[in-house]
Design an enzyme around this catalytic site. Structure first.
Site, mmCIF file in Angstrom:
data_model
loop_
_atom_site.group_PDB
_atom_site.id
_atom_site.type_symbol
_atom_site.label_atom_id
_atom_site.label_comp_id
_atom_site.label_asym_id
_atom_site.label_seq_id
_atom_site.Cartn_x
_atom_site.Cartn_y
_atom_site.Cartn_z
ATOM 1 N N ASP A 1 9.123 3.552 2.733
ATOM 2 C CA ASP A 1 8.432 4.161 3.872
ATOM 3 C C ASP A 1 7.962 3.140 4.912
ATOM 4 O O ASP A 1 7.754 3.473 6.063
ATOM 5 C CB ASP A 1 7.207 4.965 3.378
ATOM 6 C CG ASP A 1 6.274 4.134 2.507
ATOM 7 O OD1 ASP A 1 6.563 2.944 2.285
ATOM 8 O OD2 ASP A 1 5.258 4.665 2.025
ATOM 9 N N HIS A 2 7.820 1.887 4.519
ATOM 10 C CA HIS A 2 7.250 0.914 5.451
ATOM 11 C C HIS A 2 8.279 0.368 6.421
ATOM 12 O O HIS A 2 8.064 0.305 7.616
ATOM 13 C CB HIS A 2 6.634 -0.259 4.669
ATOM 14 C CG HIS A 2 5.252 0.009 4.191
ATOM 15 N ND1 HIS A 2 4.952 1.009 3.324
ATOM 16 C CD2 HIS A 2 4.079 -0.603 4.473
ATOM 17 C CE1 HIS A 2 3.648 1.006 3.079
ATOM 18 N NE2 HIS A 2 3.100 0.033 3.775
ATOM 19 N N SER B 1 -4.964 -5.137 3.341
ATOM 20 C CA SER B 1 -3.791 -4.779 2.554
ATOM 21 C C SER B 1 -3.772 -5.396 1.154
ATOM 22 O O SER B 1 -4.420 -6.409 0.900
ATOM 23 C CB SER B 1 -2.571 -5.231 3.343
ATOM 24 O OG SER B 1 -1.533 -5.623 2.509
HETATM 25 C C1 MIC Z 1 -0.987 -1.862 5.132
HETATM 26 O O1 MIC Z 1 -1.446 -0.800 5.511
HETATM 27 O O2 MIC Z 1 -1.417 -2.957 5.525
HETATM 28 C C2 MIC Z 1 0.144 -1.845 4.138
HETATM 29 C C3 MIC Z 1 1.342 -2.349 4.831
HETATM 30 O O3 MIC Z 1 0.401 -0.535 3.720
HETATM 31 C C4 MIC Z 1 -0.264 -2.709 2.958
HETATM 32 C C5 MIC Z 1 0.804 -3.027 2.024
HETATM 33 C C6 MIC Z 1 1.724 -4.081 2.485
HETATM 34 O O4 MIC Z 1 1.332 -5.037 3.139
HETATM 35 O O5 MIC Z 1 2.905 -3.955 2.139
HETATM 36 C C7 MIC Z 1 -1.452 -2.202 2.149
HETATM 37 O O6 MIC Z 1 -2.292 -1.548 2.712
HETATM 38 O O7 MIC Z 1 -1.599 -2.540 0.975
HETATM 39 FE FE1 SF4 Z 2 1.741 2.812 5.675
HETATM 40 FE FE2 SF4 Z 2 -0.298 1.165 5.090
HETATM 41 FE FE3 SF4 Z 2 -0.195 2.447 7.430
HETATM 42 FE FE4 SF4 Z 2 -0.660 3.799 5.249
HETATM 43 S S1 SF4 Z 2 -1.972 2.218 6.114
HETATM 44 S S2 SF4 Z 2 0.732 4.393 6.870
HETATM 45 S S3 SF4 Z 2 0.587 2.756 3.758
HETATM 46 S S4 SF4 Z 2 1.228 0.894 6.701
#
Ligand code: MIC
Ligand code: SF4
Length: 652
Positions: free
Chosen positions: A66-67, A538
């Site tokens: 999803d990322h 994160s």
């Molecule tokens: C985010 O919101 O910063 C992420 C990307 O979802 C991260 C995970 C990541 O860095 O892959 C998170 O919140 O853990």
């Molecule tokens: Fe994706 Fe992290 Fe953003 Fe949620 S906060 S939508 S998991 S990048």
């Protein structure tokens, strides 16, 4: 004894001792479910593979994509294929790109009240909205849970948040969590689980409960949760999963370690100003500020309700000419619901000129939709850290979908109550469209599955054990509230390198000092200094792995965020805090630091380690919050090295 919901679920999953200890003492928990997303998943599965098991040991585990879905090169596409083949090989579900954001899909299709969930993403607590203990962790901790190992974490304090009253029209769950952030700040939840209860909690729709639990991550909390009640049951029925429902809630009159009370009736629309989620004011205080962009989406606010209410506000109108308004349905289920409902939700959105994005993280993680220079973007997301949007000088505000849509329409920040349109309640639908074609179950016979590895997937680096004396120069000194986005940025340029540590490490801390990676290598590694709440945000373990790869041996700060602290230990970096806060001021860049007899000091008294600043001729006392288990991990050079060492002992 009367128990909180947290204590009930933790007790049922406790494996380290017969009863729950005092807050702060480390506990080991049995993990029922895990989730990963593509940006953290590749590393988690590479680590799981290195353990040599032929199957996962959890009840249910899901690998989401999803990322990173831009696919500007072969890297993401290769990662997706690797993840799909690993899931098939070891027995996980694979959620195909397009199926939605992990937290949205997981709550729809997998979350179970009373169970534990560990996810390699900091917003895993979203599923607490359904009454489960759902926690974020680094990829290595997920790999350990997949291998059937307990998850180790300090016993949290439990904060009971009593909600009374009922939200007024146009006021939402987002405003509840923004009020929590206003009161408690981004460090207020550290070492705590936030448990909501009371009449007001019962009045809250499920979608609001998910939003509140999701953004509890911004409080720094271990997790947040709501009781499992009749609304939970109705939601699970709408997902055709009522057989997994369980009646579990706190005992009336149970004890909490700390108390907060919010009268929902008194709340009004709130907004977090740049650049921290706790910089919260009333929307009316900043109303009239011109905006260039608005975005509804992310794992915080992309439910059927969120898209539905945005469409209602936009109906038969056009988005303001100066605004680019994007809407992201959080999952394929939400997408199909808005495409097929009787209100013509998707049609209203398209007609208004809003831009519909695919069901993924997208702009939330800086994957596209960077705002124009110096402009204002109002987003229904959970993080507004400086630069995260992809535009270094953009000003990102966080608010409810209602406020985002109202602002998109007017071209200026607008309280939805001032639009002058009648309020329409858009509730949780009684029946959702259930169609799991994008969730691939593992095959019956997994023996023939081949794991597919593209050239971007590099082998895991291995690290050496802690030396007798730990010395090095100060490579960087930082202020308070440094986020993992500062330590290891995301966005379209860096995310494709998540499976390639040598390549991604070149971006380490460059948001603070572009010369950092070069300096770390040319000085042969060293130590870094930080302020309060170091590593908030994160769960990305790359924020520990990459510094370690560049030779960082110790991180000395005023205080740490939970997940980052655990990640540092996992990769064998010594985490420590200054015992005398005033010492922080005397350390400078390039100072030569040394911990004599580091191995002995760490093994015998990690809470009191002496470190010398040779440049300034000073000695400091620092403290490392290590348990016996963690001491061994640090001495071995990290969790994987420790696990290998233990296996060798058994087979010797
Ligand atoms: C985010 O919101 O910063 C992420 C990307 O979802 C991260 C995970 C990541 O860095 O892959 C998170 O919140 O853990
Ligand atoms: Fe994706 Fe992290 Fe953003 Fe949620 S906060 S939508 S998991 S990048």
């Amino acid at each position: 004894m009367k128990l909180s919901l947290t204590h009930k679920i933790l007790s049922e999953h406790l494996v380290s001792a017969p009863t729950l200890p005092e807050p702060g003492v480390e506990i080991g928990l049995r993990i029922d479910q895990t989730l990963t997303q593509d940006a953290t998943g590749t590393m988690a599965y590479l680590q799981f593979e290195s353990m040599g098991l032929d199957s996962i040991k959890t009840k249910v585990s899901v690998s989401y994509v999803d990322h990173n879905m831009l696919q500007t090169g072969f890297e993401n596409a290769d990662d997706h294929r690797y993840l799909q083949s690993v899931a098939a090989k070891y027995g996980l579900y694979f959620s195909r790109p397009g199926n939605g954001i992990c937290h949205q899909v997981h709550r729809e299709r997998f979350a179970v009240p009373g169970d534990t969930l560990l996810g390699s993403d900091s917003h895993t607590p979203t599923c607490g909205g359904l009454g489960m203990i759902a926690m974020g962790a680094g990829g290595l901790d997920i790999a350990m849970a997949l291998a059937g190992q307990p998850f180790w974490t300090p016993m949290p304090k439990v904060v009971g948040v009593k909600l009374t009253g009922k939200l007024q029209d146009w006021v939402t769950g987002k405003d509840v969590i923004l009020e929590m952030l206003r009161r408690l700040t981004v460090k207020g939840g550290t070492g705590r689980i936030i448990e909501y209860y009371g009449e007001g909690a019962h009045n809250l729709p499920i979608s609001d409960r998910f939003t509140i639990c999701n953004m509890g991550a911004e409080l720094g909390a271990t997790t947040s949760l709501f009781p499992s009640d009749d609304k939970t049951l109705a939601y699970m029925k709408s997902q055709e999963r009522e057989t997994s429902w369980r009646d579990i809630k706190a005992d009336d009159g149970c004890d909490y370690d700390e108390h907060v009370e919010i009268n929902l009736t008194e709340l009004e629309p709130l907004i977090a100003q740049p650049h921290m989620p706790d910089n919260v004011v009333k929307v009316r205080d900043v109303a009239g500020t011109p905006i260039a962009q608005a975005c509804v989406g992310s794992c915080t606010n992309s439910s059927y309700h969120d898209l539905g209410v945005s469409a209602y506000i936009l109906k038969d109108k056009v988005v303001h000419p100066n605004v680019s308004f994007t809407l992201t349905p959080g999952s394929k289920q939400v997408f199909e619901m808005i495409a097929r409902d009787g209100d013509m939700t998707l049609a209203s959105i398209i007609r208004s000129g809003a831009r519909v994005l695919e069901s993924a993280c997208g702009p939330c993680i800086g994957m596209g939709q960077a705002p124009p220079s110096g402009s204002v973007s109002v987003r229904s997301f959970n993080r507004n850290f400086e630069g995260r949007s992809g535009t270094a000088d953009a000003k990102v505000y966080l608010a409810s979908p209602e406020t985002c849509a109202a602002s998109a329409l007017m071209g200026v920040i607008t309280d939805p109550r001032d639009l002058g349109i009648p309020y329409k309640h858009i509730g949780d639908p009684e029946k959702m469209i259930v169609n799991d074609v994008m969730l691939i179950a593992p095959p019956e016979d997994r023996s023939k599955v081949e794991i597919v590895r593209g050239p971007n997937i590099k082998a895991l680096p291995s690290f050496t054990a802690m030396p007798e004396n730990l010395g090095g120069k100060v490579l960087l000194k930082m202020a308070d509230n440094i986020t993992t986005d500062h330590i290891m940025p995301a966005g379209a340029k860096v995310l494709p390198l998540r499976s390639n540590i040598p390549a991604i490490s070149e971006f380490t801390l460059t948001r603070i000092d572009p010369e950092f990676p070069k300096r770390a290598v040319s000085w042969g590694g060293g130590m870094i200094i930080g302020g309060e709440n170091y590593g908030q945000g994160s769960s990305r373990e790359h924020a520990a792995l990459a510094p370690r790869y560049l030779g960082v041996t110790a991180v000395i700060v005023k205080s740490f965020a939970r997940i980052h602290l655990a990640n540092l230990i996992n990769f064998g970096i010594l985490p420590a805090t200054f015992v005398n806060a005033a010492d922080y001021a005397t350390v400078g860049l390039e100072d030569e630091l040394v911990i004599e007899d580091a191995r002995k000091q760490i093994a015998n008294h990690p809470e009191k380690i002496m470190i010398t600043n040779k440049t300034k001729n000073l000695t400091y006392e620092i403290s490392s919050p290590l348990t016996e288990r963690q001491r061994q991990i640090i001495l071995a050079g990290g969790t994987l090295a420790f696990a290998r060492q233990e296996t060798e002992k058994v087979s010797a």
